[in-house]
Design an enzyme around this catalytic site. Structure first.
Site, PDB file in Angstrom:
ATOM      1  N   LYS A  19      96.174  40.388  12.639  1.00 62.81           N
ATOM      2  CA  LYS A  19      96.085  41.659  13.367  1.00 62.81           C
ATOM      3  C   LYS A  19      95.468  41.440  14.746  1.00 62.81           C
ATOM      4  CE  LYS A  19      93.505  46.033  13.316  1.00 62.81           C
ATOM      5  NZ  LYS A  19      94.602  46.977  13.626  1.00 62.81           N
ATOM      6  N   HIS A 703     104.220  55.889  17.503  1.00 65.18           N
ATOM      7  CA  HIS A 703     103.999  54.496  17.124  1.00 65.18           C
ATOM      8  C   HIS A 703     104.402  53.530  18.230  1.00 65.18           C
ATOM      9  CE1 HIS A 703     104.028  56.615  13.253  1.00 65.18           C
ATOM     10  NE2 HIS A 703     103.170  55.691  12.889  1.00 65.18           N
ATOM     11  N   CYS A 735     103.566  62.372  14.666  1.00 62.89           N
ATOM     12  CA  CYS A 735     102.523  61.921  13.744  1.00 62.89           C
ATOM     13  C   CYS A 735     101.190  61.986  14.483  1.00 62.89           C
ATOM     14  CB  CYS A 735     102.825  60.496  13.261  1.00 62.89           C
ATOM     15  SG  CYS A 735     102.020  60.080  11.681  1.00 62.89           S
TER      16      CYS A 735
END
Length: 764
Positions: A19, A703, A735
């Protein structure tokens, strides 16, 4: 000898090294060489971990910088035309995943969907009727050779050709009669070439994932599977093929592959234990069976005695040389290891098993089968003790919760008035304009927010200092929303680390890992809470902070809650009672919070249920049972309020066509949905079924870091009006904004509210 095998290992690393590596690359802190070298080091660590544990078959090509499906698209040249002028390699790859906005370039990302019934997301392939495939096998071959260089013979994993095509969609504008599966004969020669290269590199086994074999498919697909595997099994006599299925029973779809000359089949015996006997009866003498006995999607220890009993059935029927011991699916869906868990109660920690521990479970079961139980007697005895401890623990059951469950009545599952009557009362009370604007809930969780939260958890600042910081962030968020003209505000959720974990921390029956991270999409990781016992709410969870936010403004402030089905789906759930019972316990806890919010003067309450569609069983014959209790759970959590209180819900990245009646039965006053990546196709369901309640189709994709232009938003809203009446439309992103930066959010929301105001003028 029964072989100890694995289908896939988590990619992120023990401390989410991948990550950080990927995000540092995106931000320009490291270059491409650092990214590639760091990833190579991580892969080597994971291969050696599995080898040292004693596995016989170790997977390769289960690694990805984003997700395995987009890797597959890149490997076979399935790159939409809008990316063709970008720099080849990582720029194109990440543009497909995240979009790209730079001088002279503005391209959106590909559509993203849930991976079957999990909370993992994949990038949807886009196919043209005249699709030209081209093989770029560098990653697949290179990773096999990387492992070989450190002395590890791996079993490369690739997505099967039939499932790959079924996971995709026709490119926009393709003829209506075109279906991607029609491309199979054009794709197969590339698969044959890839397998030939793997054989040439020295591979002896290859795992081909065909998850669509557990989905309801027409009998005509027997031709496609037969065509594919008759061809692929002829590539090389040294290369053995394992077809892997998971997440459900293979059922009659076994007919599609049973007569092809494959070498092994993997079945999921955790989700579908009843399929073993029928498969044993039909398995050809030349085919081995991989037994998915270790739960690849949950974190409870395997009951060794039960697993050995099932494995022995297979060995009796087939002989040990034709049996593989494996997890039910890739261990991608579980955290790395319990070794770093220092704060979980020791009693409960003894019940848990993460990916590293599951590898050891696979090896222990294999040794017990091959060398007799005495060879691993210490492990077997310790396992029995853990299983018995959990079964008899007094911490699991609550008499108060059990009594509440017995007192449920039909009136607790419905609103007091029908929607049209509620709508009139809500409009009178809230006084909202046409095309009302809102956001889905969260605002950016900046580094500063995360740093202050970390200091608070470490005890470096006290509660008062933390609360003061959170209140300042809330006020900043409220003032920004007022400034740009948002109509229904949110407080930003700065006090929340995760939409499920936050509530779990305030409920009894939950525990939390310190490092139990699981990949959701790309670099996005979640740390699912663990439901170990009966769930109940000891105290209000959000009331005071939402009251404070409402005190800052005269505009409506939404109370933000996570729904019971999503709380279930995005947690590691106890497996000692039906999931329905756990969900109803969660619903009762949320219901109490809803009532307290209303009593505190909050007139708009959002109960997010993005996971309702995700939890839909993969076999249609199981749908009705699930949808009945899932919708009932939402109703139990959301009803009992006054008709003038507006109940919202949010769903994202789902195909709603098959469950639109259930969504209507949820009877939410307003539903917000993902819409920006799916080319408006989701709205077809709401139009065709004449959805009657209010709806906010997401105007732009959160996103991606790109900021949508006003013209883009205007075009999308005009298109939405073709499907949904203007009297029912809300204007919002698709979202929450948690993962975005403030500069992106400010620009995008300003454009969004400006367009809403423009449409009010046009429609006036």
């Amino acid at each position: 000898m029964a072989l100890a095998t694995n289908l896939g290992f988590p990619r992120m690393g023990a401390n989410r090294e991948l990550k950080r590596l990927v995000e540092n690359f995106w931000s320009g802190k490291v270059d491409e060489n650092a990214l590639l070298n760091g990833a190579k080091k991580l892969r080597e660590e994971h291969w050696l971990l599995q080898k040292n544990a004693g596995l016989d078959h170790i997977p390769s090509n289960d690694f990805s910088f984003y997700d395995q499906v987009v890797d597959h698209s890149y490997a076979f040249g399935v790159i939409p035309a809008r990316y063709k002028n970008l720099n080849p390699g990582l720029e194109t790859y990440f543009a497909m995943c995240r979009g790209l906005q730079k001088p002279g370039v503005d391209v959106p990302a590909c559509e993203m969907k849930k991976w079957f019934d999990t909370n993992y997301h994949y990038i949807v392939p886009e196919f043209e009727p005249n699709q030209q495939f081209s093989l770029n096998s560098a990653k697949i071959i290179d990773e096999y050779n990387e492992a070989k260089a450190v002395g590890i013979q791996t079993r490369p994993v690739i997505l099967g050709p039939v499932s790959y095509l079924l996971l995709g969609k026709p490119i926009r504008g393709a003829p209506q009669e075109f279906e991607p599966i029609q491309l199979l004969n054009r794709l197969l020669p590339l698969y044959e070439e890839l397998l030939s290269k793997l054989a040439g590199a020295g591979a002896t086994w290859i795992q081909i994932d065909e998850p669509y074999l557990v989905i309801d498919l027409p009998s005509t697909f027997k031709k496609e599977y037969a065509s594919a595997y008759s061809a692929l099994t002829k590539v090389s006599p040294q290369l053995k093929i394992l077809i892997a299925t998971y997440f459900e029973r293979i059922g009659t779809n076994l007919d599609f592959i049973i007569d092809t000359p494959i070498n092994a089949i993997h079945i999921d015996l955790v989700r579908a234990p009843g399929q073993l006997e029928s498969i044993l009866k039909r398995l050809p003498a030349t085919v081995s069976l991989s037994l998915g006995l270790i739960n690849g999607r949950n974190i409870w220890k395997t009951n060794f005695d039960a697993a050995l009993t099932e494995a022995q059935k297979a060995i009796t029927a087939l002989g040990s040389e034709r049996v593989f011991i494996a997890p039910s699916c890739s261990l991608l869906h579980t955290p790395h290891s319990i070794q770093s868990e220092k704060k979980i109660d020791p009693e409960i920690l003894d019940w848990l098993s993460f990916a590293t521990e599951k590898i050891k479970e696979i090896v222990t079961i294999s040794k017990a089968l091959n060398n007799n139980a005495q060879s691993v007697q210490i492990e077997l005895d310790a396992n029995r003790k853990s299983i018995q401890s959990r079964k008899t623990s007094t911490r699991i059951h609550s008499t108060i919760v059990q009594q509440k469950m017995k007192t449920l009545t039909p009136d607790m599952f419905k609103r007091k008035d029908p929607f049209r009557e509620r709508q009139l009362k809500q409009r009178q009370k809230l006084g909202l304009p046409s095309f009302p604007t809102t956001t889905v809930g969260s605002f950016p969780q900046t580094k500063e927010v995360r740093a202050v939260r970390a200091k608070f958890k470490k005890g470096e600042i006290d509660q008062a200092q933390y609360d003061d910081f959170i209140k300042k962030e809330i006020e900043k968020c409220v003032r920004f929303q007022e400034e740009i003209g948002i109509d229904v505000l949110v407080h930003g959720e700065f006090e929340r680390n995760d939409m499920v974990e936050y509530f779990g921390e305030n409920l009894q029956g939950y525990i939390f890992s310190g490092n139990g991270w699981v990949q959701s999409y790309g670099s996005r990781c979640i740390k699912p809470p663990i439901i170990f016992g009966d769930v109940f709410r000891p105290n209000p969870m959000t009331v005071e902070i939402v009251k404070y936010a409402q005190s800052l403004t005269s505009k409506p402030m939404k109370g933000m809650l996570t729904g019971p089905v999503t709380m279930l789906q995005w947690s590691f759930v106890r497996d000692d009672q039906p999931r329905k019972d756990t969900t109803f316990q969660l619903a009762l806890a949320i219901r109490e919070e809803v009532h307290d919010l209303e009593a505190a003067g909050i007139s708009v309450i959002q109960i997010d249920e993005p996971a309702i569609r995700e939890g839909l069983p993969l076999r249609k014959e199981d749908w009705n049972e699930y949808l009945n209790w899932a919708v009932d759970a939402f109703l139990l959590s959301s009803t009992g309020v006054d008709s003038s209180t507006q109940i919202h819900t949010h769903m994202c990245y789902s195909d709603f066509n098959d469950i639109i009646e259930s969504i209507q039965r949820m009877d939410a006053d307003v539903i917000t949905i993902e819409n920006s990546r799916s080319d408006l196709k989701l709205l077809n369901a709401f139009e065709k079924r004449e959805y009657t309640n209010e709806i906010g189709p997401g105007l732009y994709d959160i996103h991606s870091p790109r900021v949508p232009s006003k013209e883009e938003l205007k075009t999308r809203l005009q298109a939405i009006l073709k499907y949904i009446s203007k009297n029912l439309i809300w204007v919002n992103p698709d979202c929450g904004l948690k993962t975005r930066g403030w500069s992106e959010v400010e620009a995008a929301l300003k454009n969004m509210t400006d367009i809403a105001k423009e449409f009010r003028t046009i429609e006036a």
